[in-house]
Design an enzyme around this catalytic site. Sequence first.
Site, PDB file in Angstrom:
ATOM      1  N   LYS A  13     -29.738  24.607 -19.900  1.00 57.06           N
ATOM      2  CA  LYS A  13     -28.088  24.699 -18.623  1.00 57.06           C
ATOM      3  C   LYS A  13     -27.545  24.050 -19.881  1.00 57.06           C
ATOM      4  CE  LYS A  13     -26.303  20.634 -17.858  1.00 57.06           C
ATOM      5  NZ  LYS A  13     -25.071  20.159 -18.147  1.00 57.06           N
ATOM      6  N   ASP A 143     -29.881  17.090 -11.656  1.00 50.73           N
ATOM      7  CA  ASP A 143     -29.978  18.543 -12.981  1.00 50.73           C
ATOM      8  C   ASP A 143     -31.431  19.293 -12.774  1.00 50.73           C
ATOM      9  OD1 ASP A 143     -27.737  18.772 -13.924  1.00 50.73           O
ATOM     10  OD2 ASP A 143     -27.835  17.775 -15.665  1.00 50.73           O
TER      11      ASP A 143
HETATM   12  P1  ATP Z   1     -27.502  16.151 -19.200  1.00 52.25           P
HETATM   13  O1  ATP Z   1     -27.045  17.176 -19.394  1.00 52.25           O
HETATM   14  O2  ATP Z   1     -28.790  16.086 -17.788  1.00 52.25           O
HETATM   15  O3  ATP Z   1     -26.773  14.523 -18.510  1.00 52.25           O
HETATM   16  P2  ATP Z   1     -28.521  15.330 -21.621  1.00 52.25           P
HETATM   17  O4  ATP Z   1     -28.662  16.575 -22.309  1.00 52.25           O
HETATM   18  O5  ATP Z   1     -27.257  15.011 -22.225  1.00 52.25           O
HETATM   19  O6  ATP Z   1     -28.908  15.150 -19.545  1.00 52.25           O
HETATM   20  P3  ATP Z   1     -31.148  14.304 -22.162  1.00 52.25           P
HETATM   21  O7  ATP Z   1     -31.769  15.277 -23.397  1.00 52.25           O
HETATM   22  O8  ATP Z   1     -31.760  14.407 -21.186  1.00 52.25           O
HETATM   23  O9  ATP Z   1     -29.691  14.341 -22.224  1.00 52.25           O
HETATM   24  O10 ATP Z   1     -31.025  12.880 -22.362  1.00 52.25           O
HETATM   25  C1  ATP Z   1     -30.538  11.783 -22.437  1.00 52.25           C
HETATM   26  C2  ATP Z   1     -31.329  10.195 -22.359  1.00 52.25           C
HETATM   27  O11 ATP Z   1     -32.483  10.565 -21.682  1.00 52.25           O
HETATM   28  C3  ATP Z   1     -32.314  10.266 -23.980  1.00 52.25           C
HETATM   29  O12 ATP Z   1     -31.377   9.613 -24.584  1.00 52.25           O
HETATM   30  C4  ATP Z   1     -33.571   9.536 -23.864  1.00 52.25           C
HETATM   31  O13 ATP Z   1     -33.168   9.064 -23.755  1.00 52.25           O
HETATM   32  C5  ATP Z   1     -33.657   9.950 -22.044  1.00 52.25           C
HETATM   33  N1  ATP Z   1     -35.111  10.509 -21.885  1.00 52.25           N
HETATM   34  C6  ATP Z   1     -36.181  10.644 -20.853  1.00 52.25           C
HETATM   35  N2  ATP Z   1     -37.161  11.381 -20.712  1.00 52.25           N
HETATM   36  C7  ATP Z   1     -36.542  12.276 -22.187  1.00 52.25           C
HETATM   37  C8  ATP Z   1     -37.007  13.586 -22.427  1.00 52.25           C
HETATM   38  N3  ATP Z   1     -38.400  13.772 -21.518  1.00 52.25           N
HETATM   39  N4  ATP Z   1     -36.351  14.374 -22.962  1.00 52.25           N
HETATM   40  C9  ATP Z   1     -35.544  13.939 -23.729  1.00 52.25           C
HETATM   41  N5  ATP Z   1     -34.718  12.680 -23.438  1.00 52.25           N
HETATM   42  C10 ATP Z   1     -35.216  11.864 -22.427  1.00 52.25           C
END
Ligand code: ATP
Length: 309
Positions: A13, A143
């Site tokens: 997203k 989210d």
């Molecule tokens: P958001 O935009 O929802 O705040 P994000 O995209 O910045 O999230 P994610 O890729 O969801 O961040 O990753 C955040 C943290 O979540 C990672 O550093 C990781 O340790 C943990 N995590 C747990 N499950 C997953 C997964 N399936 N894929 C990626 N990261 C994961």
Amino acid sequence: MVPTPITVRVPAKVNLHLSVGDARPDGYHELVTVFQALSLTDDVTVLAADEPGIEVKGEGADSVPTGSENLAWKAVRLLAEHCGRDPENPGLRISINKGIPVAGGMAGGSADAAATLQAVNHLWRLELGRDELSELAAKIGSDVPFSLQGGTALGTGRGERLVPVLARHTFHWVIALDKEGLSTPGVYGELDRLRAENGNGRIGEVEPLLEALASGDPRQLALLLGNDLQSAAVSLRPGLRRTLRAGVQAGALAGIVSGSGPTCAFLCTDADEAVRVAAELSGAGVCRTVRVAHGPVPGAKVVSEEPAN
Ligand code: ATP
């Protein structure tokens, strides 16, 4: 008979509008946001297995936990509890093929949780409807309901209360991935610190952006993109200022930090222009890698009943 493995494709997203209110007593911030699902995707395959576990490959796989902290595993446990199976021994293996940057502000973990809910719902033939899945999704993270739903949507509360938004036409994006992720709580903390220090610089109301989406005109939309977390992400990662400038210099209509960053998203006039901007931006040396994407696309969707390879 052993059920056939199920693969679900789930989108990243971008927040076209992210207005962050003050911190609530429970620590969360009240949000008004417009999500758009993009064609940058993860594939999640779920299969019945005696030896449970998670394997992760693809974009940033090394930094994704493979134990119970993985949001996909939280989704399995929740669904098992919900339907009276043993959450400690669900008899499933999960294989995640990541295309969504990890810790990139594009809800990659939430996407995997949404995909897992959808896949396990099919594998176990639970036949849970959209509303029931969405309620479970909100228990995993703010989210996750949007990752299930996809399209373009207005989110309020923590972002989990969704109303679909009319978006005419397809919008074309260039996505700039950074070398390292940013922690979402860290970025919110920095925003609170900046606001305590400098007062409240906040983006405007959401209605003009909703009108621009309905008109389908990317030029109008470009003028209205806004993210209250951008200043905090840039404060923690000053190099993002250069990335944002480089995208616009390369010909994008506008650039924005995606959610809590550090991924930057650039809106372009059309698909050809996006390819051109991506090529120029990738030569500018301001980010790790560049992708072209479009949106809106559907939410978590079964794409095959065979394992992804
Ligand atoms: P958001 O935009 O929802 O705040 P994000 O995209 O910045 O999230 P994610 O890729 O969801 O961040 O990753 C955040 C943290 O979540 C990672 O550093 C990781 O340790 C943990 N995590 C747990 N499950 C997953 C997964 N399936 N894929 C990626 N990261 C994961």
